[in-house]
Scaffold this motif. Structure first.
Motif, PDB file in Angstrom:
ATOM      1  N   SER A  96      36.620  80.829   7.307  1.00  0.00           N
ATOM      2  CA  SER A  96      35.522  81.395   8.097  1.00  0.00           C
ATOM      3  C   SER A  96      34.511  82.107   7.201  1.00  0.00           C
ATOM      4  CB  SER A  96      36.062  82.360   9.159  1.00  0.00           C
ATOM      5  OG  SER A  96      36.648  83.503   8.553  1.00  0.00           O
ATOM      6  N   THR A  99      32.415  79.382   5.562  1.00  0.00           N
ATOM      7  CA  THR A  99      31.475  78.813   6.528  1.00  0.00           C
ATOM      8  C   THR A  99      30.272  79.723   6.734  1.00  0.00           C
ATOM      9  OG1 THR A  99      33.271  77.672   7.682  1.00  0.00           O
ATOM     10  CG2 THR A  99      31.232  78.002   8.905  1.00  0.00           C
ATOM     11  N   GLN A 100      30.515  81.015   6.734  1.00  0.00           N
ATOM     12  CA  GLN A 100      29.440  81.983   6.972  1.00  0.00           C
ATOM     13  C   GLN A 100      28.454  82.034   5.809  1.00  0.00           C
ATOM     14  OE1 GLN A 100      30.726  86.032   6.971  1.00  0.00           O
ATOM     15  NE2 GLN A 100      28.785  86.825   7.715  1.00  0.00           N
ATOM     16  N   THR A 248      36.082  71.920  11.412  1.00  0.00           N
ATOM     17  CA  THR A 248      36.893  73.022  10.904  1.00  0.00           C
ATOM     18  C   THR A 248      38.255  72.543  10.429  1.00  0.00           C
ATOM     19  OG1 THR A 248      35.799  74.665  12.313  1.00  0.00           O
ATOM     20  CG2 THR A 248      37.996  75.216  11.482  1.00  0.00           C
ATOM     21  N   SER A 284      34.980  74.708   2.600  1.00  0.00           N
ATOM     22  CA  SER A 284      34.172  75.334   3.657  1.00  0.00           C
ATOM     23  C   SER A 284      32.757  75.609   3.168  1.00  0.00           C
ATOM     24  CB  SER A 284      34.838  76.627   4.133  1.00  0.00           C
ATOM     25  OG  SER A 284      34.877  77.592   3.097  1.00  0.00           O
ATOM     26  N   THR A 300      28.729  77.536  13.425  1.00  0.00           N
ATOM     27  CA  THR A 300      29.247  78.037  14.689  1.00  0.00           C
ATOM     28  C   THR A 300      28.571  79.363  15.008  1.00  0.00           C
ATOM     29  OG1 THR A 300      31.264  78.614  15.902  1.00  0.00           O
ATOM     30  CG2 THR A 300      31.157  79.275  13.599  1.00  0.00           C
ATOM     31  N   ASN A 305      32.891  82.767  14.769  1.00  0.00           N
ATOM     32  CA  ASN A 305      33.283  82.910  13.375  1.00  0.00           C
ATOM     33  C   ASN A 305      34.031  84.219  13.152  1.00  0.00           C
ATOM     34  OD1 ASN A 305      32.621  83.985  10.453  1.00  0.00           O
ATOM     35  ND2 ASN A 305      32.334  81.774  10.348  1.00  0.00           N
ATOM     36  N   MET A 308      37.631  84.026  14.562  1.00  0.00           N
ATOM     37  CA  MET A 308      38.479  83.260  13.664  1.00  0.00           C
ATOM     38  C   MET A 308      38.848  84.092  12.432  1.00  0.00           C
ATOM     39  SD  MET A 308      37.548  79.590  11.932  1.00  0.00           S
ATOM     40  CE  MET A 308      38.411  78.950  10.489  1.00  0.00           C
ATOM     41  N   ARG A 309      37.872  84.824  11.903  1.00  0.00           N
ATOM     42  CA  ARG A 309      38.103  85.630  10.707  1.00  0.00           C
ATOM     43  C   ARG A 309      39.088  86.759  10.983  1.00  0.00           C
ATOM     44  NH1 ARG A 309      32.935  88.470   8.200  1.00  0.00           N
ATOM     45  NH2 ARG A 309      32.205  86.357   8.595  1.00  0.00           N
TER      46      ARG A 309
END
Length: 422
Positions: A96, A99-100, A248, A284, A300, A305, A308-309
């Motif tokens: 996560s 991804t961020q 994901t 990611s 997302t 996010n 999930m984190r």
């Protein structure tokens, strides 16, 4: 008409029912028991996270403390379940994060990432040198000191690399000192990293408004990247949600596969690996930056996010805490208490020195320093704390910028130390 059973029969039935319930739950192989223990540990840790010490909350670190307490009083997890929860939780957290910050990662490495990695490498080398010097001065067993070092810097892959290298060099023989040193030093290692971030804030009398100006100035001068994000419109369509989940989980699968690949290095007796965290992090970052070229929905919502984190870090901290709590007090009482002090020195002193250098010589913002320290120490709880106080994504960007190289060096140095101490 109601029929009332005699008191002795009712009492016996209640006891039998209670016994059946307890026997069902309190069973090491019972999934229900393991889920209840993990969930309760997380819930109690989150409740305690509201407590502030000197105006500062330790956040999810409380989950670690609750887990250690549970493990120390004999509440343990099934080893296979514990390993899965710990590793999968870490994978979710790291993925996560990647991804961020992925869209800004490559520009961040170009715009100031080199100096950040230089600072991270300095921090890693200082910590390793400190551990070796403590070994020379105190004559402490080097195997124990390697365990203390990797507990102090909260780096499980490095511990695993050290154990595997020792086993390979000694025909499959295991050395329990690695794990014992790691378990004793780990809890205060987590706290020590966070305390170093807090101490830097106190030393330089950090004002967040002024620090925001430093942060903005670093962006204007090219020392830090501008945060680039692709705008993605979410309509609530279930197909879009499934596409997000697809990217994901396929990303996690590919990342774990890459992290498991051995990387041979000349002169090293065993190959190294990026690990279950390093692989997913790299994938990611790449997916979030270039996934759209494959027509994949890799972005997302912020709330999704964040969920999930936080879910990932809570699972990770609970499992690690319960696992570290087993035999924790016994090891401390039998002389391991001095390892706690060694571990704190290994954690705290290098972080303060490098953090001060980053502030005074490199003129980095406090947000960036917090993220850099967390990444160099490969410590998710410290990153979670840094994110909570910084209020922007720069801590995560700095963490992600230095994390891959830091993880690689941690694993390499672990093997070198084992070879030296042979």
């Amino acid at each position: 008409m109601r029929v009332r059973l005699p008191t002795d029969i009712r009492t016996r039935l209640i006891k039998q029912n209670n016994s059946m319930i307890m026997n069902t739950i309190i069973n090491l192989s019972s999934v229900a028991y393991n889920v209840i223990l993990i969930a309760t540990t997380i819930a109690m840790g989150i409740a305690l996270s509201r407590i502030k010490i000197a105006g500062v909350s330790l956040g999810v670190t409380w989950i670690l403390f609750v887990g250690i307490f549970a493990g120390s009083i004999g509440m343990t997890l099934d080893p296979a379940i514990s390993l899965f929860i710990k590793e999968f939780g870490l994978i979710l957290f790291i993925y996560s994060i990647g991804t961020q910050v992925g869209p800004a990662f490559f520009s961040s490495f170009k715009d100031g990432g080199l100096s950040l990695n230089l600072l991270a490498v300095t921090l890693i080398l200082l910590g390793s040198l400190t551990a070796y010097l403590i070994h020379l001065v105190t004559r402490e067993d080097m195997s124990a000191m390697i365990g203390v070092l990797y507990g102090a810097v909260t780096n499980t892959p490095g511990l695993g690399a050290a154990q595997q290298t020792f086993s390979d060099l000694h025909e499959g023989v295991a050395n329990p000192l690695y794990a014992q040193g790691y378990a004793v030093a780990y809890p205060l290692g987590v706290v020590g990293i966070i305390l170093s971030i807090i101490t830097i804030r106190k030393i330089f009398n950090i004002d967040f408004q002024e620090e925001q100006k430093v942060f903005d100035n670093n962006i204007r001068t090219g020392r830090l990247p501008k945060m680039k994000k692709k705008s993605v419109i979410f309509t609530g369509n279930s197909d879009i949600t499934l596409e997000q989940l697809f990217s994901t989980f396929i990303g996690i699968a590919i990342g774990v596969f890459i992290g498991s690949l051995p990387i041979s290095i000349p002169g090293m007796p065993v190959p190294v690996k990026l690990g279950l965290a390093g692989g997913p992090l790299i994938v990611s970052i790449i997916f979030s930056r270039y996934g759209y070229r494959l027509e994949m929905v890799t972005q997302t919502t912020t709330s999704a996010n964040m969920l999930m984190r936080q879910m990932g870090i809570c699972l990770f901290m609970a499992a690690v805490g319960i696992e570290s709590g087993v035999g924790f007090l016994k090891t401390l009482v039998s002389g391991g208490y001095i390892w706690v002090l060694y571990g704190f020195i290994i954690t705290f002193v290098p972080c303060i020195l490098v953090g001060s250098i980053a502030k005074l010589l490199f003129h980095r913002s406090y947000f960036t320093i917090a993220g850099m320290i967390s990444g160099a120490m490969t410590d998710p709880p410290a990153l979670a704390y840094s994110n909570s106080i910084c209020g922007n994504e720069q801590a995560s960007v700095a963490y992600t910028t230095v994390y891959p190289l830091s993880m690689f060096l941690r694993v390499i140095i672990a093997q070198i130390l084992v070879i030296i101490s042979k």
